[in-house]
Enzyme design. Structure first.
Site, PDB file in Angstrom:
ATOM      1  CB  THR A  15     149.029  41.801 -14.409  1.00  0.00           C
ATOM      2  OG1 THR A  15     147.709  41.395 -14.020  1.00  0.00           O
ATOM      3  CG2 THR A  15     149.557  42.796 -13.372  1.00  0.00           C
ATOM      4  CG  ASN A  16     144.288  43.451 -16.181  1.00  0.00           C
ATOM      5  OD1 ASN A  16     143.526  43.361 -15.232  1.00  0.00           O
ATOM      6  ND2 ASN A  16     144.493  42.448 -17.029  1.00  0.00           N
ATOM      7  CG  HIS A  17     144.753  48.860 -12.756  1.00  0.00           C
ATOM      8  ND1 HIS A  17     145.805  48.931 -11.875  1.00  0.00           N
ATOM      9  CD2 HIS A  17     145.029  49.753 -13.739  1.00  0.00           C
ATOM     10  CE1 HIS A  17     146.669  49.829 -12.283  1.00  0.00           C
ATOM     11  NE2 HIS A  17     146.223  50.342 -13.424  1.00  0.00           N
TER      12      HIS A  17
END
Ligand code: PMT
Length: 398
Positions: A211-213
């Site tokens: 995933t990412n931020h």
């Protein structure tokens, strides 16, 4: 101070329910949002909380008496009604709702409401049986027909100890209804806007994801801004820790593939798509059914490309993308306008202070399909949403 409530005159009517204590929090949050709040309390409300408590929050006189010779206004209910941008009754009792449905005006609150031309929000709070009573239901239906925004009630534990429908909505939901009520006939009324938010989660096994931020704040802010201008809003969101915005149709997804399917389904009849989500460009080529066990060896993960949602979404609507960039901001974003066939892109320098992932503010540069560049200052994400929607509105005209 920016935001839909800044410098707005809000008349908050408080009627006799134990939920009156929650109206103190609502008054406080309205003041914090920059609103000028005039409180009108029914006699019943003064039995639960004191006018002084509200006065201490709003720093303005609290109206409890229809015939107050010391009022600063010559005709108080007319003066308050004329100033008001919105009147809110929270909590609204069965009795108050019945009076409003009949148009009765026998106390400071109901006289003000009958004299007011601005939007009215009514937030019921009562025992479940009182809410279900045919008279209450008929009265609420009458108010709805007249264009009154009915906020709630919610379901859960009631003051009686029973559980059911009748709870006053929580403050954030009430604030959402108030902003919506003020903007429902706004410049995007009749338009449907689909917005994406959050970072997709691509499973590697039942335990791990790529995933990412992205916190979702940018997409949620665009959704609230569009709602507050009268649009019908569909928010397709990857998991976030944010509360659902009131009066927005929520579609929860996890992966890029699910987001793509949901977008395609909802964009068919939409006027605009704003992709604020950080969508994975690659996902694990395979997702293991069982947890991948640790071994002595390194683990190589093979990644497969995901479909580009913006590029592949079919239909006739205004296409807006975001470009999260850590270098060559304008150059990289311009390339995406062409490759994704966009009408507008918000180029987002994720390395700048107060900008990008997780912050409440953002600094973006808008680039349209003619590659004209407009650099915006650092703004709240809600205001960034509004600046994007201003441009979307112009594109509707085209
Ligand atoms: O959520 P926050 O914490 O508030 O952070 C906001 C944000 C930084 C995530 C947001 O402002 C932002 O920049 N979103 C876009 C992030 C991104 O994925 O950029 P990109 O350059 O990789 O993609 C360009 C555009 O194509 C984006 O609109 C993206 O949604 C879209 N895309 C990307 C991949 C893909 N498979 N399909 C897509 O449609």
């Amino acid at each position: 101070m920016a935001g839909p409530l800044a410098e707005k005159h809000v008349v908050l009517g408080v009627t006799g329910s134990i939920a009156c204590y929650k109206a103190l929090d609502l008054a406080s949050k309205l003041v914090q949002a920059g609103a000028l709040v005039d409180i009108i309390m029914s006699y019943g409300a003064t039995q639960f909380v004191t006018p002084l408590a509200f006065r201490s929050i709003t720093h303005r006189a609290v109206v409890t008496d229809q015939f107050n010779p010391d009022s600063e206004y010559s005709v108080e209910h007319v003066a308050l009604a004329q100033q008001a941008d919105v009147v809110v009754v929270a909590p609204a009792t069965v009795h108050c709702i019945a009076k409003l449905a009949l148009g009765l005006a026998d106390d400071p609150l109901t006289t003000t409401i009958v004299a007011a031309k601005c939007p009215l929000v009514v937030a019921p709070a009562m025992d479940g049986n009182m809410y279900d009573h045919p008279a209450t239901q008929a009265n609420l239906a009458t108010l709805k027909e007249r264009g009154v925004v009915i906020a709630g009630p919610g379901t859960g534990r009631l003051a009686s100890g029973l559980s059911g429908i009748g709870r006053l909505l929580e403050t954030p939901e009430l604030l959402g209804h108030i902003s919506y009520a003020m903007g429902k006939d706004g410049d995007l009324a009749g338009r449907t806007v689909v917005i994406s938010a959050g970072g997709t989660m691509e499973p590697l096994d039942p335990v791990r994801v790529i995933t990412n931020h992205s916190s979702g704040k940018m997409g949620y802010a665009v959704a609230e801004a569009a709602r507050d201008r009268g649009a019908d809003v569909v928010l397709v969101t990857a998991p976030t820790s944010l509360a659902d915005p009131a009066l927005v149709k929520m579609v929860q997804v996890r992966t890029a593939e699910q987001m793509g399917e949901a977008i395609q389904e909802h964009v068919k009849n939409a006027d605009a798509l704003v992709m604020a989500a950080a969508v994975a460009d690659y996902k694990p080529a395979t997702s293991a059914d069982q947890k991948i066990k640790k071994s002595e060896d390194d683990l190589n993960i093979s990644l497969a490309k995901t479909e580009d949602i913006l590029k592949s979404a079919k239909g006739n609507f205004v296409r807006v993308g975001f470009a999260a960039e850590s270098e060559n901001l304008v150059e990289n974003a311009k390339a995406k306008v062409g490759s994704k066939k966009l009408d507008l892109i918000a180029a987002n320098d994720i390395t700048a202070d107060g900008s990008g992932f997780g912050s409440n503010t953002n600094q973006v540069t808008l680039i349209d399909r003619d590659l004209t560049v407009e650099e915006l200052p650092l703004l709240t994400k809600y205001d960034v949403g509004n600046r994007i929607l201003d441009r979307v509105k112009e594109l509707f005209r085209d």
